[in-house]
Design an enzyme around this catalytic site. Structure first.
Site: not given
Length: 286
Positions: A33, A35, A37, A152, A157, A180, A188-190
């Site tokens: 996770l 920020e 998420h 979003k 998806q 974000l 932001l992305s994992s």
């Protein structure tokens, strides 16, 4: 905050909520996770209030990964994730093992509408949305939420899942959380964790390319297909391998006509491209 790993324990934990007719908000995740998420969890909490129950799931869903993709190396960070979820307002974490959610091969699957699910991500990742819809439908059946929150950033998806909920008449309100971004604008992305230091700086080029493309489309002067091809060529020259950079109508992700662009129809620029070994996606509305 409670953490459960089995269907029986999840149902037992939610039984008092159901008896009291409480509202359940659900945030499905694959873990690792960030920020973004946590903002979805906060949005879920705000939607149901202090009296509601916020459930987050952590499950890396094999069904939505192709054999050559990053299922095996996707980070599993449950202990860290739990530490982040509690202060964000999560009440219950469902973190099943694969054998718990799929005790036998999942031969019944949800096939999404190809008019939406075979475009863009669906074209470059065949079977992806079938895997997503199948696991989300299964989680919906287990958790039985009244509210579900998705980011979003995964624009297509979110649209596919909203259509699934509508088509199956599920009594679930689907909310979209805004993307974000880091201080420099990177979504932001994992998967940002896969990037090296130089790649992390270069990753900003994707959102810049989408911003430039959207501006060029709004300005007119060249056909949409030409502008999209030029955007891909420019990004490729910077060392990327783009799958697509495009501008689409927000309603159905189909190309807008010149008259629609001129009339100011709401549009979204979407992109997916590989930088080194990492595939990144982003989108910008405008």
């Amino acid at each position: 905050m409670q953490i459960v790993h089995t269907l029986a324990d999840l149902r037992a934990a939610l039984a008092p909520v159901r008896r009291s007719a409480g509202t359940i908000a659900f945030v499905p995740t694959m873990g690792n996770l960030h920020e973004g998420h946590l903002a979805l969890v906060r949005q879920a909490r705000e939607r149901v209030g202090a009296a509601g129950t916020v459930v987050a799931s952590i499950f890396v869903n094999r069904l939505q990964f192709a054999p050559h993709e990053d299922f095996d190396r996707y980070p599993r960070t449950l202990a860290r994730d739990a530490e982040l979820l509690a202060p964000a307002g999560c009440d219950l974490v469902f973190a099943p093992a694969e054998a718990e959610l799929y005790p036998q091969p999942q031969t019944f699957k949800v096939q999404p509408d190809p008019a939406l699910a075979e475009l863009l991500e669906g074209h470059f990742r065949p079977g992806f949305f079938t895997g997503v819809c199948t696991v989300v439908m299964k989680l919906f059946s287990i958790v039985q939420p009244q509210v579900a929150v998705f980011g979003k950033k995964d624009y297509q998806q979110l649209m596919v899942l909203r259509r699934m909920v509508e088509q199956f008449a599920l009594p679930i309100e689907v909310l979209g959380g805004e993307t974000l971004r880091a201080h420099d604008g990177l979504a932001l992305s994992s998967r940002n964790g896969y990037l090296g230091a130089a790649e992390r700086e270069q990753a900003l080029q994707l959102s810049a390319a989408l911003r430039d493309l959207l501006g060029a489309v709004r300005a007119g002067g060249a056909p949409l297909e030409t502008l999209e091809a030029q955007a891909c060529t420019a990004l490729r020259a910077q060392g990327w391998l783009p799958d697509y950079l495009c501008v689409r109508r927000r309603t159905d992700l189909l190309p807008p006509g010149a008259d629609e662009i001129a009339a100011g129809l709401p549009l979204v620029a979407l992109g997916a491209a590989r930088l080194g070994n990492t595939r990144l996606i982003d989108n910008l509305e405008g």
